[in-house]
Write a protein that holds these residues in place. Structure first.
Motif, PDB file in Angstrom:
ATOM      1  N   LEU A  80      -6.213  11.080  96.198  1.00  0.00           N
ATOM      2  CA  LEU A  80      -6.762  12.338  96.715  1.00  0.00           C
ATOM      3  C   LEU A  80      -8.282  12.353  96.601  1.00  0.00           C
ATOM      4  O   LEU A  80      -8.863  11.619  95.814  1.00  0.00           O
ATOM      5  N   LEU A  84     -12.172  14.687  96.693  1.00  0.00           N
ATOM      6  CA  LEU A  84     -12.774  15.915  96.158  1.00  0.00           C
ATOM      7  C   LEU A  84     -14.154  16.149  96.755  1.00  0.00           C
ATOM      8  O   LEU A  84     -14.894  15.208  97.026  1.00  0.00           O
ATOM      9  N   ARG A 124     -14.562  21.953 101.232  1.00  0.00           N
ATOM     10  CA  ARG A 124     -13.380  21.128 101.467  1.00  0.00           C
ATOM     11  C   ARG A 124     -13.309  20.740 102.950  1.00  0.00           C
ATOM     12  O   ARG A 124     -13.104  19.571 103.303  1.00  0.00           O
ATOM     13  N   ASP A 136      -9.393  16.593 100.094  1.00  0.00           N
ATOM     14  CA  ASP A 136      -8.139  17.251  99.734  1.00  0.00           C
ATOM     15  C   ASP A 136      -8.380  18.477  98.859  1.00  0.00           C
ATOM     16  O   ASP A 136      -7.693  19.478  98.974  1.00  0.00           O
ATOM     17  N   TYR A 137      -9.356  18.370  97.962  1.00  0.00           N
ATOM     18  CA  TYR A 137      -9.681  19.496  97.080  1.00  0.00           C
ATOM     19  C   TYR A 137     -11.155  19.872  97.221  1.00  0.00           C
ATOM     20  O   TYR A 137     -12.022  19.007  97.363  1.00  0.00           O
ATOM     21  N   TYR A 160      -7.310  24.022  98.234  1.00  0.00           N
ATOM     22  CA  TYR A 160      -6.456  22.871  98.531  1.00  0.00           C
ATOM     23  C   TYR A 160      -5.685  23.179  99.798  1.00  0.00           C
ATOM     24  O   TYR A 160      -5.789  24.297 100.344  1.00  0.00           O
ATOM     25  N   SER A 161      -4.931  22.219 100.226  1.00  0.00           N
ATOM     26  CA  SER A 161      -4.160  22.435 101.449  1.00  0.00           C
ATOM     27  C   SER A 161      -3.218  23.621 101.240  1.00  0.00           C
ATOM     28  O   SER A 161      -2.348  23.575 100.378  1.00  0.00           O
ATOM     29  N   SER A 165      -5.953  28.685  97.783  1.00  0.00           N
ATOM     30  CA  SER A 165      -7.041  28.520  96.827  1.00  0.00           C
ATOM     31  C   SER A 165      -6.776  29.415  95.625  1.00  0.00           C
ATOM     32  O   SER A 165      -5.945  30.314  95.675  1.00  0.00           O
ATOM     33  N   LEU A 205      -9.118  22.438  88.233  1.00  0.00           N
ATOM     34  CA  LEU A 205      -8.655  21.381  89.139  1.00  0.00           C
ATOM     35  C   LEU A 205      -7.549  20.550  88.470  1.00  0.00           C
ATOM     36  O   LEU A 205      -6.529  20.231  89.090  1.00  0.00           O
ATOM     37  N   LYS A 259      -4.238  22.254  88.619  1.00  0.00           N
ATOM     38  CA  LYS A 259      -3.656  22.152  89.961  1.00  0.00           C
ATOM     39  C   LYS A 259      -3.037  20.772  90.171  1.00  0.00           C
ATOM     40  O   LYS A 259      -1.948  20.629  90.716  1.00  0.00           O
TER      41      LYS A 259
END
Lengths: 410, 410
Positions: A269, A271, A338, A344-345, A373-374, A377, A403, A406
């Motif tokens: 992923l 950032l 993002r 992704d984040y 994020y997808s 938030s 983060l 998550k």
């Protein structure tokens, strides 16, 4: 077993050169179960070294000296220690050849004053220095160990990890101490202590708590036979993990940023960061990690209103209505950055680091941190104490933890 | 006159809590002409404090102790010093009332353990603490001064500046030392020394050189009657400034970032940053300065190729041709970020911080730094040594200096 540390260097006593060796060695020795009894900084002067070395030899089993092994006239640690112990300095031909080759290899002639670095205390074990010309020295002295290390942290740290640590762990075999550190975040030191005390579990050995901003290091310590000790420490760790769960983010040498980096890299992923009051500190922390370019796309320091509007595509009327320091703005920053970096984040941090505050925005220390994020938030509001730097640091730590939660949650 | 510093705190000996007090006090005392003779860190334990305090009183005129003045059971510095000196602790009613008011004002009841902070060593002068509940103490002891300060840097620093410095400067009146530090950048320590030695000027008193990354502190020191000394120091400063010119960027407590901030603010100019290998460190440094939002518009951490292309509007074929680590890319980053934020100055930093390098980009430590301004840009190539952090730090220092030279030149 305990140790004394003597950092030799007149420049350290002026405060103009930062002394990072004390912190590094204290941490590494503590982790190896050999706590520091006392640490001192003394001038490049035989009398000062003599007093400190005698004190160390009287009180501790291990005395480490750093600094003063260089080629210049004011580097006298090797000579001073030899004189204090009444031992001669002898030429080590191999080290001299090695230095001469080093200079020749760079197309240079070795300066004459480097020769003194090949004169070592009789009977001492030489320690390899991959990053400089001064050898480290280990001297056994009446059941004790004296270790001389170079002053530059870059040289000293490599030498300590590779050559010194195995020796002192071996030296300490008869009376081993094992320390396991659980690294916690999200709960204050006193609340953590209360929670653990309430367990009232007799299987928990003595614990200590060390707070660092938002983080708390929880140390489990045991002394005695390594086999049975490591079992009781494992047992304590299991009890603590069951109670504290996600508040524990790692152990021993783990860092919060390093752990987040591992999680992101492991999951493939990426950032991106939008920082306002933290001003680039979080980005700086993340890019200190080797290989961070694998997951870190980049960031925006949105230090002006215009940057928030133009780059992060935050609506001006929203900024007007909610204020630049608000939950809505932090969320919009995280989502904006993002999208901007296609990550992704996204993280957004906005707040008032002080020392002054335009009262219309809120009090100094008010900070909002958001992760996007997808599909959504999440935002948290903080009221931080301390000065400008401390507010920046805690905001960045908090964002990393948000983060992390998550990443392990979903 | 010289000083001993004793930092009390078992947590400091674990290395898990950073000790910034030693550096701060060493610097401030050095600047005040009272050099540290020795600095030590000892545990919260009467015996350890006794040994260090007795040593300090024997060797120095001034002994400063920090830490251990808090309300908890392990805070024992006040009690230990009283016992060592054979002086009683007496209740200071005024301080107790003040603490009680502080808690009441916050709607809290003062915890019982805070009461001990109002018990002070008989005959001591109390020092105001605007940021906490522990008073500082000054004790005159047989021609010497003993000063107790709280451990938290935020409390200690304010107390030192406001209450301690005037007292010790006054105490040192009979034997004053004056130090003036000229802060230099752009020339290495040894080249600087050579240049000054070549002057062969008898009006120059003894000088010392302290290197910090790219910066060198050049210290002029004199002892004796303040009137005549300050004149001879002024004279030396004039000679050095004539010789070194722009290599001197400030003096004493000046910082490079602070000076650049002043120059920008004074001229009403603005700045934007595009950082790649420095990863946000320069932005973090600049935003540590209170009021930096007046001139700092913001920045881009362009840690990915895409960020350079999309945000900084750098042409892809140029990146392909010249490489991401190149003079052309640094220049395009500086110009791109300047345009993006509508700032007067833009800085671009690109390089390889290591520890690994994709060989196609160049060796670890290769860095390009550019400054863009109305009508042009300027770029410098560097080859830096040291580890990842040190490369980031030097790249950021160099960029600030490049901007400084532009600001004073044009």
């Amino acid at each position: 077993m305990q140790a004394d540390l003597i950092c030799v260097g007149s420049e350290l006593l002026t405060g103009l050169v930062e002394n990072s060796n004390t912190g590094f060695l204290a941490r590494r020795l503590w982790g190896a179960g050999i706590p520091l009894r006392e640490s001192s900084v003394v001038a490049d002067n035989e009398e000062a070294i003599r007093t400190a070395l005698n004190r160390g030899l009287e009180m501790s089993d291990l005395v480490i000296l750093t600094g003063g092994l260089g080629p210049t006239d004011d580097d006298i640690t090797r000579e001073a220690v030899a004189a204090i112990l009444g031992l001669p300095l002898v030429l080590n031909r191999g080290w001299l050849d090695r230095m001469e080759e080093l200079f020749t290899g760079r197309g240079l002639k070795m300066p004459d004053n480097n020769r003194k670095q090949a004169y070592v205390i009789e009977g001492a074990i030489l320690l390899e220095n991959r990053r400089g010309t001064a050898p480290g020295l280990i001297i056994r002295w009446k059941e004790k160990l004296i270790i001389l290390l170079p002053g530059p942290p870059y040289e000293m740290q490599a030498m300590f990890e590779e050559a010194v640590l195995p020796v002192i762990l071996n030296f300490n075999k008869s009376n081993p101490v094992t320390v396991k550190t659980l690294k916690c975040i999200g709960m204050g030191e006193s609340m953590l202590e209360e929670k653990i005390k309430a367990l009232d579990n007799r299987d928990l050995p003595s614990l200590s708590y060390v707070a660092r901003g938002y983080e708390v290091d929880l140390q489990i310590k045991g002394m005695g036979n390594p086999g049975s000790i490591s079992q009781s420490i494992e047992n304590a760790e299991r009890i603590l993990r069951a109670e504290l769960g996600d508040y524990i983010f790692g152990s021993d040498e783990d860092t919060l940023a390093g752990l987040v980096a591992e999680l992101l890299t492991g999951k493939g992923l990426t950032l991106a960061l939008a920082e306002s009051c933290s001003g680039g500190l979080l980005s700086d922390t993340i890019t200190d990690i080797p290989g961070s370019s694998k997951f870190y796309r980049g960031g925006i320091i949105a230090y002006s209103r215009k940057a928030k509007i133009n780059l992060l595509v935050i609506k001006e009327e929203m900024l007007e209505r909610e204020g630049e320091v608000s939950e809505a703005t932090a969320g919009a920053m995280a989502e904006g950055v993002r999208a901007l970096f296609g990550a992704d984040y996204g993280i957004g941090i906005t707040g008032i680091a002080g020392p002054e505050s335009d009262a219309s925005q809120g009090p100094v220390g008010l900070v909002f941190v958001a992760v996007a994020y997808s599909g959504g938030s999440e935002c948290k509001k903080l009221q931080l104490g301390g000065g400008r730097r401390s507010i920046k640091e805690r905001a960045a730590q908090f964002a990393l933890d948000l983060l992390r939660r998550k990443l392990i949650g979903g």
